[in-house]
Design an enzyme around this catalytic site. Structure first.
Site, short mmCIF file in Angstrom:
data_model
loop_
_atom_site.label_atom_id
_atom_site.label_comp_id
_atom_site.label_asym_id
_atom_site.label_seq_id
_atom_site.Cartn_x
_atom_site.Cartn_y
_atom_site.Cartn_z
N CYS A 130 -36.30 5.68 13.60
CA CYS A 130 -36.56 7.06 12.99
C CYS A 130 -35.69 8.18 13.82
CB CYS A 130 -37.87 7.50 13.06
SG CYS A 130 -38.79 7.73 14.58
N CYS A 174 -41.22 6.17 21.51
CA CYS A 174 -41.08 6.89 20.52
C CYS A 174 -42.20 7.60 19.97
CB CYS A 174 -40.51 6.14 19.16
SG CYS A 174 -40.63 7.05 17.81
N ASP A 210 -39.67 -54.96 6.71
CA ASP A 210 -40.51 -53.68 5.98
C ASP A 210 -40.85 -54.12 4.78
OD1 ASP A 210 -39.95 -52.43 8.41
OD2 ASP A 210 -38.63 -50.90 7.73
N CYS A 224 -35.02 7.21 19.07
CA CYS A 224 -35.66 5.84 18.37
C CYS A 224 -34.62 5.07 17.55
CB CYS A 224 -36.92 6.24 17.98
SG CYS A 224 -37.37 4.84 16.55
N TYR A 278 -54.62 -42.99 27.19
CA TYR A 278 -54.67 -42.77 28.75
C TYR A 278 -56.09 -42.80 29.35
CZ TYR A 278 -53.90 -37.90 27.65
OH TYR A 278 -54.25 -36.60 26.89
N CYS A 307 -43.29 6.81 12.65
CA CYS A 307 -42.16 5.91 12.73
C CYS A 307 -42.27 4.68 12.08
CB CYS A 307 -41.85 5.66 14.21
SG CYS A 307 -40.57 4.58 14.58
N ASP A 328 -44.38 -53.98 2.86
CA ASP A 328 -44.52 -53.18 1.73
C ASP A 328 -45.29 -54.03 0.74
OD1 ASP A 328 -44.00 -50.88 2.91
OD2 ASP A 328 -41.93 -50.80 1.91
N LYS A 377 -45.63 -30.61 37.12
CA LYS A 377 -44.67 -30.36 36.02
C LYS A 377 -43.20 -30.35 36.55
CE LYS A 377 -46.39 -28.46 32.83
NZ LYS A 377 -47.30 -27.38 32.27
N SER A 382 -59.02 -30.38 31.42
CA SER A 382 -57.47 -30.34 31.65
C SER A 382 -57.07 -30.47 33.21
CB SER A 382 -56.44 -29.07 31.13
OG SER A 382 -56.91 -27.95 31.78
N LEU A 383 -55.86 -30.75 33.60
CA LEU A 383 -55.60 -31.19 34.89
C LEU A 383 -54.97 -29.81 35.56
CD1 LEU A 383 -53.94 -34.69 34.35
CD2 LEU A 383 -56.36 -33.95 35.11
N GLU A 399 -48.89 -41.85 35.89
CA GLU A 399 -48.56 -41.81 34.30
C GLU A 399 -47.52 -40.82 33.87
OE1 GLU A 399 -52.18 -41.57 32.19
OE2 GLU A 399 -52.93 -43.14 33.54
N GLU A 455 -41.42 -57.14 3.65
CA GLU A 455 -42.62 -58.13 3.31
C GLU A 455 -44.01 -57.28 3.43
OE1 GLU A 455 -41.78 -62.20 5.38
OE2 GLU A 455 -40.62 -60.52 6.52
N ASP A 467 -46.00 -34.88 26.17
CA ASP A 467 -46.00 -33.26 25.79
C ASP A 467 -46.33 -33.37 24.38
OD1 ASP A 467 -45.92 -30.80 26.10
OD2 ASP A 467 -43.77 -30.53 26.08
N LYS A 481 -46.63 -37.54 31.67
CA LYS A 481 -47.27 -36.45 31.04
C LYS A 481 -46.72 -36.22 29.95
CE LYS A 481 -49.31 -32.02 31.79
NZ LYS A 481 -49.07 -31.39 30.49
#
Ligand code: IVH
Length: 667
Positions: free
Chosen positions: A404, A419, A31, A401, A219, A424, A35, A307, A80-81, A109, A33, A113, A111
């Site tokens: 009130c 109510c 890291d 309620c 994908y 109220c 930077d 799913k 979408s699927l 594959e 190097e 999220d 899925k």
């Protein structure tokens, strides 16, 4: 060494290091190097801007700030699927494809999220990134996408034009780190990886997105034929060779058994993965087969998303409390011992009404199972009766309620208590929250908590007071916990909201039975609130989507002088009550045409077809007249078909309809 050469060399070193670290997960330099090289490059680019290369890795740090999200039209819609939830539905999918005469191989594959993104490269350089949006029009998120370190700013091959798609996500560890920081700073915690990723990508300031360490798996290649690619596996490898991050967990399988094995394997490995997945995506590998299978209006026919089952956890029901909605409806809520479920902490769950609690025989102090599936709000599944020890307390519905103390009423044949007190405070706060909410007037910044505060401080008592808040600007700015900037933003948002189209305010008024969808239908049909107010019950009922109860509700609402006054006052304030029209998409076959549908269309419901017609600025009506342009004829058509022939109307059979739809789907 020449400056220009050194800059090129540094870009090469840093690009390679980025690729090894973020895409291959196999760094070869430290890291420190990295930077050091990055700082050297930043300095040189600063001193010699004429040599700065397009796609330089220095762009990763963020800094670009935009003032609004521009729209981007997807040349090929981002679909979408269809979701499936069990083995049988996967078998059905496979059978449908076989029935169409194919012997498919599949790619399984994970899925991921997160949220899907589309990325365009021109001459090998990343030029735009967009969200999916409504599938056809997304938002330009280029400034934030450039901070995703695993997404190359420059491809490893120089290709004139290419679009790739994938899932932008946040790793589990990043969410944990972020939440630790937020906790230390007293900020609300981010609920789960997907919400956190979605929130990060919708930041105007790319510095924030950069800090969130977003990541991205690629994908999908929408135009494989441009590159002579024949299978999805080839497409994945092709994208991998361009330096894009393609998931090594993707697997080619021969048959159903292969799919089921993959699902079983990753159901177990799921918890060990460094990122959240919510299922498995199954795609036909052969692209020619994909093309022949085509699309329905919403989904490709060549892929499904399995799913994982909803997760369940046990916790204690510590109390049942009651809330009052804007209509006065009383809802019992479960107070739960906080428990983590699918990445979010659950403390409350709605119990809907008295009957629901009684059916489940819930008692306070019971151990209960809580379930949550994806986006769905958590629900109490059942009480574990065998865990009772006698300390449980029986549930008792309240009769007044909780706010009130007015005696509750129950309408005939209904399960809910109300109510009845119009004054109220709980009801009024809820009305205000509803009016300002995203789907209604969308007044950003005026959320639940602030409305409650302003209500309690008597800055807002009813809807019209919202527009007087600017008169209290000075007092508001002096309130503890409210910065000058946040108050300014709220006042701006209030001013902006006056320009909303009719459907937003119509929904915001909270007329019983007018949900978001009905509000839009009414706004489209009546165009101004005055037109709607002048309708009698019969006129209203003529509308196909308005039933008798809704017609009466609308009519009654505008008979009440209080409501008419409210509308008039809002008009005086400058709130728009005209329908401004939605941005409709153009299609040469649909826009401005009048359609009638008769008979049933395979694979599609009438609602789906009508939605597409209206999305593209056409109109669907129920009877064939001289004004009709096109009649869509399915199986077993009715007399409308004869009439269409008689009037010599243009007729679309199902093949023609599907041709037009697939043209839409393919851009
Ligand atoms: S394929 C036409 N593959 O799941 C191709 N989607 O409804 C459509 N997702 O909207 C997408 N991982 O946001 C595909 N490996 C994967 C995915 C994936 C996550 C998301 C994507 C899509 C939704 C499916």
């Amino acid at each position: 060494m020449k400056i220009k050469q050194r800059i090129e060399e540094l870009v090469q070193i840093l690009d390679k290091a980025n690729y090894e670290y973020y895409v291959l997960d196999n760094p070869t330099i430290t890291d420190q190097e990295f930077d050091k090289y990055l700082r050297e490059l930043e300095q040189l680019e600063n001193d010699y801007p004429q040599y700065k290369l397009a796609g330089s890795p220095t762009q990763r740090v963020g800094g670009e700030v935009i003032d609004k999200f521009n729209k981007i039209t997807h040349s090929i819609p981002m679909l979408s699927l269809p979701d499936v939830f069990n083995e049988q539905e996967i078998i059905d999918f496979d059978n449908r494809i076989k029935k169409a005469g194919f012997t498919p191989e599949y790619v399984c594959e994970l899925k991921i999220d997160g949220l899907s993104g589309s990325f365009h490269y021109h001459d090998g350089l990343l030029i735009t990134g967009a969200t999916r949006g409504n599938g056809v029009i997304g938002e330009d998120i280029t400034h934030n996408v450039k901070t995703i370190k695993s997404l190359p700013l420059k491809l490893q091959k120089n290709i004139a034009d290419i679009e790739v798609r994938g899932e932008i996500y946040l790793s589990k560890q990043t969410l944990k780190d972020l939440n630790e920081q937020r906790k230390a700073n007293n900020l609300p915690l981010l609920q789960n990886c997907r919400n956190a990723a979605a929130g990060s990508i919708r930041q105007l300031d790319s510095k924030i997105a950069a800090e969130r360490n977003l990541d991205c798996w690629i994908y999908h290649l929408p135009n494989p034929e441009d590159f002579g690619i024949k299978t999805h596996v080839e497409a994945l490898n092709f994208m991998k060779d361009l330096g894009l991050k393609v998931n090594p967990a993707n697997r080619l399988v021969k048959d159903i058994q292969g799919i089921l094995d993959y699902i079983a394997e990753f159901s177990t490995k799921r918890s060990e993965l460094p990122y959240d997945i919510d299922g498995v995506v199954i795609k036909v590998n052969n692209l020619d087969m994909q093309k022949k299978l085509g699309f329905t209006a919403k989904h490709p026919r060549w892929a499904i998303a399995y799913k994982f089952p909803a997760e369940e956890v046990l916790t204690k029901l510590t109390d049942i409390i009651f809330t009052v909605g804007r209509t006065g409806k009383i809802t019992p809520n479960a107070v739960l011992e906080p428990v983590i479920l699918m990445g979010s902490t659950i403390r409350r769950a709605t119990l809907h009404n008295e009957d629901y609690v009684n059916e489940k025989q819930l008692k306070i102090k019971d151990i209960v199972a809580i379930r949550k599936a994806g986006d769905v709000i958590p629900e109490v599944v059942e009480a574990k009766f065998d865990r009772r020890n006698g300390d449980e307390i029986a549930f008792k519905m309240i009769d007044e309620c909780p706010i009130c103390h007015t005696k509750l009423i129950k309408k005939e044949n209904q399960v809910d208590y109300y109510c009845p007190n119009e004054e109220c405070p709980a009801r009024n706060i809820e009305k205000l929250i509803h009016y300002c909410s995203r789907k209604a007037m969308n007044i950003e910044g005026l959320g639940e908590k602030i409305i409650e505060d302003f209500f309690n401080l008597h800055f807002i008592n009813d809807i019209t007071d919202i527009y007087d808040l600017n008169k209290h600007q000075k007092d508001l700015m002096e309130l503890e916990g409210y910065g000058k900037k946040s108050i300014e933003n709220i006042l701006n948002a209030i001013e902006q909201s006056k320009k909303n189209s009719l459907e937003k305010v119509l929904f915001g008024l909270g007329i019983e039975g007018i949900g978001e969808k009905t509000a839009l239908i009414l706004a489209k049909k009546y165009k101004t609130i005055d037109n709607l107010m002048n309708m009698n019950v019969e006129d209203l009922q003529q509308q196909k989507d308005i039933g008798p109860i809704l017609a009466i509700n609308i009519y009654n609402y505008f008979q009440d002088a209080k409501n008419v006054n409210l509308v008039n006052k809002l008009k005086e304030i400058g709130v728009n009550f005209n329908y401004l029209g939605q941005q409709e998409q153009y299609n040469e076959f649909i826009t401005n045409k009048k359609f009638v549908i008769t008979g049933s269309i395979s694979d599609m419901s009438r609602d789906e077809i009508e939605k597409i017609i209206s999305d593209f600025g056409g109109q669907a009506s129920s009877s064939v007249t001289n004004a009709t342009d096109i009649v869509i004829v399915g199986d077993k058509p009715g007399s409308k078909y004869d009439k269409a022939l008689k009037l010599n109307k243009e007729i679309w059979n199902q093949t023609k309809l599907k041709e037009v739809l697939s043209q839409i789907n393919n851009g």
